[in-house]
Design an enzyme around this catalytic site. Structure first.
Site, PDB file in Angstrom:
ATOM      1  N   GLU A 122       0.840  -1.189   0.000  1.00 34.29           N
ATOM      2  CA  GLU A 122       0.000   0.000   0.000  1.00 34.29           C
ATOM      3  C   GLU A 122       0.878   1.242   0.000  1.00 34.29           C
ATOM      4  OE1 GLU A 122      -3.515  -0.323   2.410  1.00 34.29           O
ATOM      5  OE2 GLU A 122      -3.334   1.769   3.050  1.00 34.29           O
ATOM      6  N   ASP A 124       0.189   5.377   0.556  1.00 33.55           N
ATOM      7  CA  ASP A 124      -0.891   6.236   1.020  1.00 33.55           C
ATOM      8  C   ASP A 124      -0.580   7.723   0.953  1.00 33.55           C
ATOM      9  OD1 ASP A 124      -2.356   4.002   1.807  1.00 33.55           O
ATOM     10  OD2 ASP A 124      -1.583   4.045   3.846  1.00 33.55           O
ATOM     11  N   GLU A 126      -2.801  10.387   3.024  1.00 36.75           N
ATOM     12  CA  GLU A 126      -3.921  10.438   3.953  1.00 36.75           C
ATOM     13  C   GLU A 126      -3.952  11.793   4.660  1.00 36.75           C
ATOM     14  OE1 GLU A 126      -4.393   5.982   5.688  1.00 36.75           O
ATOM     15  OE2 GLU A 126      -2.501   6.974   6.188  1.00 36.75           O
ATOM     16  N   ASN A 141       2.589   7.200   3.515  1.00 32.35           N
ATOM     17  CA  ASN A 141       2.953   5.922   4.134  1.00 32.35           C
ATOM     18  C   ASN A 141       3.189   4.878   3.054  1.00 32.35           C
ATOM     19  OD1 ASN A 141       3.483   4.110   6.171  1.00 32.35           O
ATOM     20  ND2 ASN A 141       1.503   4.335   7.189  1.00 32.35           N
ATOM     21  N   ILE A 153       4.003  -2.908   9.118  1.00 31.81           N
ATOM     22  CA  ILE A 153       5.139  -2.029   9.353  1.00 31.81           C
ATOM     23  C   ILE A 153       4.932  -0.774   8.517  1.00 31.81           C
ATOM     24  CG2 ILE A 153       7.638  -1.758   9.176  1.00 31.81           C
ATOM     25  CD1 ILE A 153       7.827  -4.832   9.372  1.00 31.81           C
ATOM     26  N   GLU A 156       5.879   5.964   7.834  1.00 29.44           N
ATOM     27  CA  GLU A 156       5.167   7.230   7.799  1.00 29.44           C
ATOM     28  C   GLU A 156       6.119   8.427   7.728  1.00 29.44           C
ATOM     29  OE1 GLU A 156       5.002   5.063  10.328  1.00 29.44           O
ATOM     30  OE2 GLU A 156       2.943   4.367  10.609  1.00 29.44           O
ATOM     31  N   SER A 217      -9.554   5.925  16.468  1.00 25.35           N
ATOM     32  CA  SER A 217      -8.624   5.269  17.387  1.00 25.35           C
ATOM     33  C   SER A 217      -7.192   5.767  17.263  1.00 25.35           C
ATOM     34  CB  SER A 217      -8.663   3.748  17.168  1.00 25.35           C
ATOM     35  OG  SER A 217      -8.224   3.424  15.858  1.00 25.35           O
ATOM     36  N   ARG A 293      11.205   3.418  17.243  1.00 23.32           N
ATOM     37  CA  ARG A 293      10.926   2.379  16.256  1.00 23.32           C
ATOM     38  C   ARG A 293      12.014   1.313  16.263  1.00 23.32           C
ATOM     39  NH1 ARG A 293       7.276   3.865  12.034  1.00 23.32           N
ATOM     40  NH2 ARG A 293       7.777   1.810  11.245  1.00 23.32           N
TER      41      ARG A 293
END
Length: 303
Positions: A122, A124, A126, A141, A153, A156, A217, A293
């Site tokens: 993917e 992204d 966003e 991402n 994982i 970002e 969330s 991380r």
């Protein structure tokens, strides 16, 4: 048709054209000129020329050249390209909702989650909703053969923008080639993710998606602020759709799109300068610089 060339139609409606780069806009607080504008090399298309509704059809409306999708207590909405691609330039102009949008995600992205559930790739763009008086966060991402079951994982990089994305349409794009991913805002490169190994780069065909949904969330300050449906509906408007590249059915000799003046890809010196300007002033998070991380899982940070 093996080599997919989309779009087919130019749009000229002044009310929906995104605000282009201007060195004098916002008191000169705009990036230096990149010297090259990839979006000008790709024709626009209408929504139904390249996309279809994926979910929430009652929360989606096409009006002339613009697609509006919205989220309320009953549903959000999403759309998907008709074809999968293995490389290309994918862009759209988006106008976001002002005011309280905490917990709400408005997204434009590439994915093969339906073809490879639990083991998908993917890429992204966003927009993370926000509270009154605070700017939107644009999150880029990259997932490589990850899933949403705890194994994922993320890679970002987050930005604030040098303009208010609720005032006008602005153009957001992903350039995906066999060598790199480049994220662009109004033709300004804001992030380059190079292919450093097959294990850290998406290589399987992906579809193009867009959506609006409730991510209370985590979306706003790690979930501190939730979606408040007192302010519903939450609306995102998309137009000026662009897609040019090699579909999954194209022959191997199909030439990938480029985000730079070079047919071989990469970025020019002015583009690098513009990207550095954005990252030095507006980047608010870089996963490679996050000491919390586990970077053994993101080897591209140190390769």
């Amino acid at each position: 048709m093996a080599f997919l060339f989309l779009p087919l139609v130019f749009f000229t409606l002044a009310s929906i054209i995104y605000v282009p780069y201007s060195s004098t806009a916002a008191g000169g607080n705009w990036p230096p000129s990149p010297g090259y504008w990839p979006s000008s090399k790709v024709r626009s298309m209408r929504f139904y020329q390249g996309y279809r509704n994926l979910w929430g059809p009652s929360h989606q409306k096409v009006d002339n050249s613009a697609l509006t999708i919205w989220l309320d207590t009953t549903s959000g909405s999403g759309f998907k390209s008709m074809r999968p691609f293995r490389s290309g330039y994918f862009g759209t102009s988006i106008k976001l909702q002002p005011g309280y949008t905490a917990g709400v995600i408005t997204a434009f992205y590439l994915s093969n989650s339906e073809a490879h559930p639990g083991f998908h790739d993917e890429v992204d763009i966003e927009f993370l909703g926000t509270t009154f008086g605070k700017p939107y966060t644009l999150q880029t991402n990259v997932y490589i053969r990850g899933s949403g079951d705890g194994k994922i994982i993320g890679r970002e990089m987050k930005f604030h923008l040098w303009f208010d994305p609720t005032k006008n349409f602005h153009h957001y794009a992903i350039l995906w080639s066999v060598k790199e991913l480049i994220f662009l805002v109004d033709d300004i490169p804001i992030r380059r993710y190079p292919r450093k190994s097959a294990a850290t780069f998406p290589l399987r065909p992906m579809w193009v998606y867009g959506s609006i949904w409730d991510a209370s969330s985590w979306a706003t300050e790690d979930g501190k602020y939730k979606a408040n449906y007192q302010y519903q509906p939450f609306v995102g408007t998309f137009t000026n759709f662009k897609a040019y590249g090699c579909s999954a059915y194209s022959p191997r000799w199909c030439r990938p799109a480029s985000a730079s003046p070079y047919r071989s890809g990469g970025l020019s010196n002015p583009q690098y300068k513009a990207m550095h300007w954005v990252q030095s002033r507006y980047m608010v998070y870089d996963y490679c610089k996050d000491n919390k991380r586990d970077h053994s899982k993101t080897p591209e940070c140190w390769i």
